[in-house]
Write a protein that holds these residues in place. Structure first.
Motif, PDB file in Angstrom:
ATOM      1  N   THR A  33      31.876  17.844  25.679  1.00 15.92           N
ATOM      2  CA  THR A  33      30.479  17.548  26.015  1.00 15.92           C
ATOM      3  C   THR A  33      29.915  16.497  25.074  1.00 15.92           C
ATOM      4  O   THR A  33      29.218  15.566  25.491  1.00 15.92           O
ATOM      5  N   HIS A  34      30.236  16.628  23.785  1.00 12.80           N
ATOM      6  CA  HIS A  34      29.782  15.632  22.806  1.00 12.80           C
ATOM      7  C   HIS A  34      30.377  14.258  23.107  1.00 12.80           C
ATOM      8  O   HIS A  34      29.675  13.244  23.087  1.00 12.80           O
ATOM      9  N   VAL A  35      31.664  14.235  23.385  1.00 12.49           N
ATOM     10  CA  VAL A  35      32.336  12.964  23.690  1.00 12.49           C
ATOM     11  C   VAL A  35      31.697  12.288  24.899  1.00 12.49           C
ATOM     12  O   VAL A  35      31.363  11.102  24.871  1.00 12.49           O
ATOM     13  N   LYS A  36      31.501  13.045  25.960  1.00 13.17           N
ATOM     14  CA  LYS A  36      30.916  12.480  27.181  1.00 13.17           C
ATOM     15  C   LYS A  36      29.489  12.001  26.933  1.00 13.17           C
ATOM     16  O   LYS A  36      29.094  10.918  27.400  1.00 13.17           O
ATOM     17  N   THR A  37      28.710  12.785  26.201  1.00 11.04           N
ATOM     18  CA  THR A  37      27.331  12.396  25.899  1.00 11.04           C
ATOM     19  C   THR A  37      27.296  11.092  25.130  1.00 11.04           C
ATOM     20  O   THR A  37      26.486  10.200  25.417  1.00 11.04           O
ATOM     21  N   LEU A  38      28.180  10.966  24.156  1.00 11.78           N
ATOM     22  CA  LEU A  38      28.202   9.766  23.314  1.00 11.78           C
ATOM     23  C   LEU A  38      28.667   8.543  24.095  1.00 11.78           C
ATOM     24  O   LEU A  38      28.023   7.485  24.071  1.00 11.78           O
ATOM     25  N   LEU A  39      29.769   8.677  24.814  1.00 10.66           N
ATOM     26  CA  LEU A  39      30.352   7.519  25.498  1.00 10.66           C
ATOM     27  C   LEU A  39      29.469   7.009  26.626  1.00 10.66           C
ATOM     28  O   LEU A  39      29.466   5.814  26.927  1.00 10.66           O
ATOM     29  N   THR A  40      28.724   7.924  27.257  1.00  9.08           N
ATOM     30  CA  THR A  40      27.878   7.511  28.375  1.00  9.08           C
ATOM     31  C   THR A  40      26.433   7.252  27.955  1.00  9.08           C
ATOM     32  O   THR A  40      25.587   6.954  28.799  1.00  9.08           O
ATOM     33  N   ARG A  41      26.144   7.374  26.670  1.00  5.74           N
ATOM     34  CA  ARG A  41      24.803   7.114  26.155  1.00  5.74           C
ATOM     35  C   ARG A  41      24.381   5.685  26.494  1.00  5.74           C
ATOM     36  O   ARG A  41      25.124   4.735  26.294  1.00  5.74           O
ATOM     37  N   ARG A  42      23.157   5.536  26.978  1.00  8.29           N
ATOM     38  CA  ARG A  42      22.603   4.208  27.220  1.00  8.29           C
ATOM     39  C   ARG A  42      21.715   3.839  26.033  1.00  8.29           C
ATOM     40  O   ARG A  42      20.734   4.526  25.738  1.00  8.29           O
ATOM     41  N   ASN A  43      22.074   2.781  25.353  1.00  8.63           N
ATOM     42  CA  ASN A  43      21.338   2.336  24.177  1.00  8.63           C
ATOM     43  C   ASN A  43      19.884   2.052  24.546  1.00  8.63           C
ATOM     44  O   ASN A  43      19.610   1.269  25.467  1.00  8.63           O
ATOM     45  N   THR A  44      18.950   2.685  23.844  1.00 13.10           N
ATOM     46  CA  THR A  44      17.537   2.546  24.195  1.00 13.10           C
ATOM     47  C   THR A  44      16.979   1.175  23.845  1.00 13.10           C
ATOM     48  O   THR A  44      15.896   0.812  24.292  1.00 13.10           O
ATOM     49  N   THR A 100      19.125  -1.899  23.920  1.00 10.75           N
ATOM     50  CA  THR A 100      19.786  -2.923  24.734  1.00 10.75           C
ATOM     51  C   THR A 100      19.947  -2.528  26.187  1.00 10.75           C
ATOM     52  O   THR A 100      20.153  -3.395  27.047  1.00 10.75           O
ATOM     53  N   GLY A 101      19.907  -1.220  26.477  1.00  9.12           N
ATOM     54  CA  GLY A 101      20.144  -0.754  27.836  1.00  9.12           C
ATOM     55  C   GLY A 101      21.614  -0.678  28.201  1.00  9.12           C
ATOM     56  O   GLY A 101      21.961  -0.343  29.334  1.00  9.12           O
ATOM     57  N   VAL A 102      22.508  -0.970  27.248  1.00  7.40           N
ATOM     58  CA  VAL A 102      23.955  -0.979  27.503  1.00  7.40           C
ATOM     59  C   VAL A 102      24.537   0.382  27.124  1.00  7.40           C
ATOM     60  O   VAL A 102      24.251   0.917  26.048  1.00  7.40           O
ATOM     61  N   ARG A 103      25.347   0.943  28.005  1.00 11.23           N
ATOM     62  CA  ARG A 103      26.022   2.202  27.674  1.00 11.23           C
ATOM     63  C   ARG A 103      27.055   1.942  26.577  1.00 11.23           C
ATOM     64  O   ARG A 103      27.688   0.895  26.534  1.00 11.23           O
ATOM     65  N   TYR A 104      27.246   2.924  25.722  1.00  6.62           N
ATOM     66  CA  TYR A 104      28.200   2.763  24.629  1.00  6.62           C
ATOM     67  C   TYR A 104      29.587   2.381  25.145  1.00  6.62           C
ATOM     68  O   TYR A 104      30.283   1.560  24.557  1.00  6.62           O
ATOM     69  N   LYS A 105      30.000   2.993  26.241  1.00  6.45           N
ATOM     70  CA  LYS A 105      31.349   2.723  26.755  1.00  6.45           C
ATOM     71  C   LYS A 105      31.500   1.304  27.292  1.00  6.45           C
ATOM     72  O   LYS A 105      32.623   0.840  27.520  1.00  6.45           O
ATOM     73  N   ASP A 106      30.384   0.608  27.448  1.00  2.85           N
ATOM     74  CA  ASP A 106      30.410  -0.767  27.952  1.00  2.85           C
ATOM     75  C   ASP A 106      30.054  -1.788  26.879  1.00  2.85           C
ATOM     76  O   ASP A 106      29.893  -2.976  27.184  1.00  2.85           O
ATOM     77  N   ASP A 107      29.931  -1.358  25.634  1.00  5.81           N
ATOM     78  CA  ASP A 107      29.458  -2.241  24.567  1.00  5.81           C
ATOM     79  C   ASP A 107      30.623  -2.719  23.695  1.00  5.81           C
ATOM     80  O   ASP A 107      31.245  -1.918  22.985  1.00  5.81           O
ATOM     81  N   PRO A 108      30.932  -4.018  23.705  1.00  6.62           N
ATOM     82  CA  PRO A 108      32.052  -4.533  22.901  1.00  6.62           C
ATOM     83  C   PRO A 108      31.776  -4.540  21.406  1.00  6.62           C
ATOM     84  O   PRO A 108      32.689  -4.822  20.622  1.00  6.62           O
ATOM     85  N   THR A 109      30.540  -4.238  20.994  1.00 10.70           N
ATOM     86  CA  THR A 109      30.262  -4.100  19.563  1.00 10.70           C
ATOM     87  C   THR A 109      31.099  -2.978  18.967  1.00 10.70           C
ATOM     88  O   THR A 109      31.468  -3.017  17.794  1.00 10.70           O
ATOM     89  N   ILE A 110      31.391  -1.986  19.781  1.00 13.82           N
ATOM     90  CA  ILE A 110      32.243  -0.885  19.343  1.00 13.82           C
ATOM     91  C   ILE A 110      33.695  -1.344  19.423  1.00 13.82           C
ATOM     92  O   ILE A 110      34.204  -1.679  20.491  1.00 13.82           O
ATOM     93  N   PHE A 111      34.350  -1.397  18.278  1.00 14.53           N
ATOM     94  CA  PHE A 111      35.755  -1.803  18.208  1.00 14.53           C
ATOM     95  C   PHE A 111      36.655  -0.740  18.817  1.00 14.53           C
ATOM     96  O   PHE A 111      37.545  -1.028  19.621  1.00 14.53           O
ATOM     97  N   ALA A 112      36.415   0.524  18.423  1.00 11.95           N
ATOM     98  CA  ALA A 112      37.281   1.610  18.897  1.00 11.95           C
ATOM     99  C   ALA A 112      36.623   2.942  18.580  1.00 11.95           C
ATOM    100  O   ALA A 112      35.672   3.030  17.798  1.00 11.95           O
ATOM    101  N   TRP A 113      37.160   3.985  19.202  1.00  9.94           N
ATOM    102  CA  TRP A 113      36.774   5.366  18.905  1.00  9.94           C
ATOM    103  C   TRP A 113      37.854   6.011  18.054  1.00  9.94           C
ATOM    104  O   TRP A 113      39.048   5.732  18.228  1.00  9.94           O
TER     105      TRP A 113
END
Length: 437
Positions: A190-201, A203-216
């Protein structure tokens, strides 16, 4: 009553002096520290980091990492009065030519907790993580985000077990039930899904779609000592890495291992720092071979592993440890290997900061040598960097890098050496031009 012209000038000077003094103070602060407060002139365009065999790739070029750890970024971004430290640290990292920062994307049940209870989040803290991602992007820094701690700091698996126990659904009060209890596995998913699908308040970009994140990173330093065979941890890694990939196919994934060889590995005798290291329930090769794991992680703490060794013996072992894991990346895993934590404690007998410089140099030289030969050694992350005024967040490994010129020079020189091999990344040009030329 009117004053004479002399009296007016005297009164005016008395008013002017405090203003000039205040202005002078501002100028001093700006020239001393203002460099850390200015915004990056133009927000860089970042692409997702990908993997091709034993190499990270960005825009068709091999990507080598000169990185660092600042685990505290989200915690500080959650509060207005500590938030400026986040920008200061990321701007300082960019100025040193660093490319990736490893930091926590978890805080379970502790002070400034992100996750208050299973599936319940503090939006204020989540907005702090939003801010960290935005600031990192502004400075051309990518983030390696860790999802949970094996240790008790910031909650970790201990907090998950406690939650399950308090709700009456836990199978055991053992911390290792985190890895096998179905209820706790559900909490973590549940934590993983919440984090990965979070929409940045912001930028509006979901974490899973943000290239700023190098890796998990699945978990920091996983150990399951109640099952030294490694089967329990292996099963957990397989399930959780597959779950991450089912949600996010754009980002890379690593486990978060310390790098110890398991009970069936011949290197448990020849390379491990002691017999104890094969009994922790983890196995560097077996855990990293999983197809849903993109790259391997290793930690380096010679003074913890060999408290009675002298410095020369410790440093000799570090080279052996690194060469062994880079060799594994090339020959066994066919994946990049990153040394995601390395450091030297200031509590060691006879410690001197120059000893820490020597460790940094050995780690950096090993990565540079690997990069020149296009081998699997893909980067390293110092543990840990802070800005001034953070003594309460420091441990016996932390440093403010610009406070010691020789250390600062080591870090920046390594950025320049890697840039000579891979080429200068677009967002580094301004800083590397000043650092390297």
């Amino acid at each position: 009553m009117f004053k004479s012209s002399t009296q007016k000038m005297g009164a005016g000077n008395r008013l002017l002096y405090p203003i000039l003094g205040f202005a002078s103070c501002l100028v001093f602060i700006y020239f001393s520290f203002g460099d850390f407060w200015v915004s990056y002139p133009r927000e860089p365009v970042l692409s997702f980091v990908q993997r091709n065999g034993t190499h990270f790739m960005v825009d068709g070029r091999i990507f080598y990492i000169n990185g660092w750890n600042s685990y505290w970024l989200m915690d500080h971004a959650a509060d207005e009065y500590t938030r400026p430290r986040v920008r200061a640290m990321l701007h300082a990292g960019a100025k040193m030519g660093l490319t990736v920062c490893r930091t926590w994307a978890f805080n379970d049940g502790a002070y400034n907790a992100l996750q208050l209870a299973p599936g319940q989040y503090d939006e204020r803290v989540f907005r702090g993580l939003d801010h960290v991602i935005v600031e990192a992007r502004k400075h051309g820094i990518r983030l390696l985000l860790s999802l949970v701690n094996n240790l008790q700091a910031y909650g970790g698996k201990t907090q998950y077990v406690k939650w399950a126990w308090e709700e009456g659904v836990g199978l055991s009060s053992s911390n290792d039930s985190f890895f096998y209890d179905p209820s706790i596995r559900h909490y973590f998913k549940t934590h993983v899904k919440t984090l990965l699908t979070r929409r940045n308040t912001i930028t509006g970009v979901r974490y899973k779609d943000d290239p700023t994140i190098f890796a998990w990173e699945l978990i920091n330093e996983p150990r399951c000592m109640t099952d030294p065979s490694g089967d329990t941890l292996q099963d957990w890694i397989e399930e959780m890495s597959s779950f991450v990939k089912s949600i996010d196919k754009k980002h890379l994934l690593t486990v978060g291992l310390e790098g110890f060889y398991g009970p069936k590995s011949p290197k448990r005798v020849t390379v491990n720092p002691g017999e104890w290291a094969a009994e922790l329930g983890s196995d560097f090769i077996r855990n990293s071979q999983i197809s849903t794991v993109d790259f391997a992680s290793v930690h380096i703490y010679p003074d913890q592993w060999f408290p009675k060794y002298d410095l020369e013996e410790k440093l000799k072992y570090v080279l052996k440890w690194m060469h062994s894991h880079i060799e594994d990346g090339d020959n066994e895993l066919k994946k990049p290997v990153t040394f995601t934590e390395f450091g030297l404690s200031n509590l060691s007998k006879g410690f001197d900061p120059s000893q820490r410089d020597r460790l940094y140099k050995i780690v950096q030289d090993a990565i540079h040598k690997s990069a020149k030969k296009k081998r699997a050694g893909a980067g390293s992350f110092v543990w840990q960097f802070l800005v001034g005024g953070m003594d309460e967040y420091n441990d016996d490994f932390g440093i403010v890098p610009w406070e010691r010129p020789s250390t600062y020079r080591l870090i920046t020189d390594h950025s320049c050496r890697l840039a000579q091999i891979r080429g200068v990344l677009p967002f580094q040009r301004e800083y590397l031009k000043e650092l390297c030329f």
